[in-house]
Design a protein around this motif. Structure first.
Motif, PDB file in Angstrom:
ATOM      1  N   LEU A  78       7.896  -6.974   5.761  1.00  0.00           N
ATOM      2  CA  LEU A  78       9.180  -7.026   6.492  1.00  0.00           C
ATOM      3  C   LEU A  78       9.920  -8.132   6.841  1.00  0.00           C
ATOM      4  N   PHE A  79      11.186  -8.619   6.316  1.00  0.00           N
ATOM      5  CA  PHE A  79      11.787  -9.691   6.672  1.00  0.00           C
ATOM      6  C   PHE A  79      12.920  -9.321   7.554  1.00  0.00           C
ATOM      7  N   ALA A  80      12.852 -10.438   8.817  1.00  0.00           N
ATOM      8  CA  ALA A  80      13.746  -9.955  10.085  1.00  0.00           C
ATOM      9  C   ALA A  80      15.063 -10.581   9.531  1.00  0.00           C
ATOM     10  N   THR A  81      15.745  -9.718   8.769  1.00  0.00           N
ATOM     11  CA  THR A  81      16.923 -10.280   8.299  1.00  0.00           C
ATOM     12  C   THR A  81      18.078  -9.033   8.841  1.00  0.00           C
ATOM     13  N   ILE A  82      19.410  -9.288   8.960  1.00  0.00           N
ATOM     14  CA  ILE A  82      20.291  -8.318   9.166  1.00  0.00           C
ATOM     15  C   ILE A  82      21.181  -8.075   7.872  1.00  0.00           C
ATOM     16  N   PRO A  83      20.945  -6.895   7.522  1.00  0.00           N
ATOM     17  CA  PRO A  83      19.911  -5.814   7.879  1.00  0.00           C
ATOM     18  C   PRO A  83      18.636  -6.101   7.465  1.00  0.00           C
ATOM     19  N   PRO A  84      17.645  -5.388   7.986  1.00  0.00           N
ATOM     20  CA  PRO A  84      16.360  -5.764   7.724  1.00  0.00           C
ATOM     21  C   PRO A  84      15.989  -5.481   6.175  1.00  0.00           C
ATOM     22  N   ARG A  85      15.107  -6.315   5.757  1.00  0.00           N
ATOM     23  CA  ARG A  85      14.782  -6.104   4.075  1.00  0.00           C
ATOM     24  C   ARG A  85      13.262  -6.074   4.042  1.00  0.00           C
ATOM     25  N   VAL A  86      12.815  -4.866   3.291  1.00  0.00           N
ATOM     26  CA  VAL A  86      11.458  -4.660   3.200  1.00  0.00           C
ATOM     27  C   VAL A  86      11.158  -4.694   1.618  1.00  0.00           C
ATOM     28  N   ASP A  87      10.119  -5.643   1.291  1.00  0.00           N
ATOM     29  CA  ASP A  87       9.898  -5.394  -0.079  1.00  0.00           C
ATOM     30  C   ASP A  87       8.358  -4.945  -0.174  1.00  0.00           C
ATOM     31  N   TYR A  88       7.870  -4.489  -1.147  1.00  0.00           N
ATOM     32  CA  TYR A  88       6.713  -3.973  -1.640  1.00  0.00           C
ATOM     33  C   TYR A  88       6.315  -4.409  -2.853  1.00  0.00           C
ATOM     34  N   GLU A  89       4.859  -4.835  -2.840  1.00  0.00           N
ATOM     35  CA  GLU A  89       4.134  -5.174  -4.108  1.00  0.00           C
ATOM     36  C   GLU A  89       2.767  -4.969  -4.260  1.00  0.00           C
ATOM     37  N   LEU A  90       2.183  -4.930  -5.279  1.00  0.00           N
ATOM     38  CA  LEU A  90       0.806  -4.564  -5.471  1.00  0.00           C
ATOM     39  C   LEU A  90       0.037  -5.639  -4.724  1.00  0.00           C
ATOM     40  N   THR A  91      -1.171  -5.074  -4.128  1.00  0.00           N
ATOM     41  CA  THR A  91      -2.057  -6.129  -3.736  1.00  0.00           C
ATOM     42  C   THR A  91      -3.044  -6.517  -4.946  1.00  0.00           C
ATOM     43  N   ASP A  92      -4.009  -7.322  -4.587  1.00  0.00           N
ATOM     44  CA  ASP A  92      -4.833  -7.913  -5.687  1.00  0.00           C
ATOM     45  C   ASP A  92      -5.609  -6.397  -6.203  1.00  0.00           C
ATOM     46  N   MET A  93      -5.941  -5.678  -5.403  1.00  0.00           N
ATOM     47  CA  MET A  93      -6.643  -4.485  -5.642  1.00  0.00           C
ATOM     48  C   MET A  93      -5.800  -3.659  -6.578  1.00  0.00           C
ATOM     49  N   GLY A  94      -4.400  -3.479  -5.955  1.00  0.00           N
ATOM     50  CA  GLY A  94      -3.595  -2.640  -6.746  1.00  0.00           C
ATOM     51  C   GLY A  94      -3.243  -3.060  -8.074  1.00  0.00           C
ATOM     52  N   ARG A  95      -3.304  -4.367  -8.381  1.00  0.00           N
ATOM     53  CA  ARG A  95      -2.990  -5.258  -9.816  1.00  0.00           C
ATOM     54  C   ARG A  95      -4.279  -4.819 -10.773  1.00  0.00           C
ATOM     55  N   THR A  96      -5.478  -4.690 -10.286  1.00  0.00           N
ATOM     56  CA  THR A  96      -6.615  -4.159 -10.984  1.00  0.00           C
ATOM     57  C   THR A  96      -6.618  -2.693 -11.460  1.00  0.00           C
ATOM     58  N   LEU A  97      -5.737  -1.923 -10.683  1.00  0.00           N
ATOM     59  CA  LEU A  97      -5.710  -0.696 -11.133  1.00  0.00           C
ATOM     60  C   LEU A  97      -4.631  -0.547 -12.223  1.00  0.00           C
ATOM     61  N   PHE A  98      -3.737  -1.388 -12.466  1.00  0.00           N
ATOM     62  CA  PHE A  98      -2.695  -1.367 -13.434  1.00  0.00           C
ATOM     63  C   PHE A  98      -3.197  -0.903 -14.788  1.00  0.00           C
ATOM     64  N   THR A  99      -4.236  -1.814 -15.368  1.00  0.00           N
ATOM     65  CA  THR A  99      -4.758  -1.602 -16.545  1.00  0.00           C
ATOM     66  C   THR A  99      -5.341  -0.392 -16.917  1.00  0.00           C
ATOM     67  N   PRO A 100      -6.310   0.132 -15.895  1.00  0.00           N
ATOM     68  CA  PRO A 100      -6.838   1.503 -16.247  1.00  0.00           C
ATOM     69  C   PRO A 100      -5.796   2.684 -16.225  1.00  0.00           C
ATOM     70  N   VAL A 101      -4.738   2.512 -15.393  1.00  0.00           N
ATOM     71  CA  VAL A 101      -3.729   3.511 -15.064  1.00  0.00           C
ATOM     72  C   VAL A 101      -2.884   3.471 -16.366  1.00  0.00           C
ATOM     73  N   MET A 102      -2.713   2.185 -17.191  1.00  0.00           N
ATOM     74  CA  MET A 102      -1.816   2.334 -18.395  1.00  0.00           C
ATOM     75  C   MET A 102      -2.391   2.756 -19.431  1.00  0.00           C
ATOM     76  N   ALA A 103      -3.763   2.469 -19.366  1.00  0.00           N
ATOM     77  CA  ALA A 103      -4.755   3.071 -20.381  1.00  0.00           C
ATOM     78  C   ALA A 103      -4.617   4.745 -20.449  1.00  0.00           C
ATOM     79  N   LEU A 104      -4.590   5.250 -19.388  1.00  0.00           N
ATOM     80  CA  LEU A 104      -4.560   6.623 -19.269  1.00  0.00           C
ATOM     81  C   LEU A 104      -3.430   7.112 -19.739  1.00  0.00           C
ATOM     82  N   VAL A 105      -2.279   6.456 -19.395  1.00  0.00           N
ATOM     83  CA  VAL A 105      -0.750   6.704 -19.802  1.00  0.00           C
ATOM     84  C   VAL A 105      -0.609   6.793 -21.396  1.00  0.00           C
TER      85      VAL A 105
END
Length: 135
Positions: A78-105
């Motif tokens: 959460l960035f304290a701007t007007i209006p507030p800004r919220v960014d989402y990103e993969l964590t390190d663990m989330g990034r490790t999930l990308f390869t097996p998920v894409m293998a399944l896809v």
């Protein structure tokens, strides 16, 4: 690696099987896969995520992001701007999930024709009409 190399939890032995199933249910959820794939290149704002994921409602995106954040796969900033800004990103663990998920896809894309043909053959053998679900 073979199936015998994988340490599968045995049903009935503690909570391992239930916990693994809960995690797989979250990750295999329709919207979670899209969110993970959309965040693979870095942080994305909420409204941009919603625009990139065709068909997702604001409510469903919020629920999906909360679940992924709770499990440590997505980080919310959460960035304290007007209006507030919220960014989402993969964590390190989330990034490790990308390869097996894409293998399944990739597997699903590669085999979709064969699966559809198998369904037709099965339905015909069961006397199910085209377009009707098998019982």
């Amino acid at each position: 690696m073979t199936l015998s190399d994988i340490d599968f939890p045995t049903p009935g032995e503690g909570d391992d099987c239930r916990v693994v199933r809960e995690i797989l249910d979250l990750v295999a959820d329709k919207w979670s896969l899209y969110v993970i794939a959309t965040l693979k290149d870095g942080p994305v704002r909420f409204n941009e995520l919603r625009r990139r994921i065709d068909g997702i409602s604001q409510r469903m995106l919020t629920i999906t992001l909360r679940g992924l954040e709770r499990d440590g796969l997505v980080k919310r900033t959460l960035f304290a701007t007007i209006p507030p800004r919220v960014d989402y990103e993969l964590t390190d663990m989330g990034r490790t999930l990308f390869t097996p998920v894409m293998a399944l896809v990739t597997w699903a894309n590669t085999n979709q024709g064969s699966i559809q043909r198998a369904r037709v053959r099965y339905d015909e053998s069961q006397g199910v009409r085209a377009g009707q679900p098998a019982q």
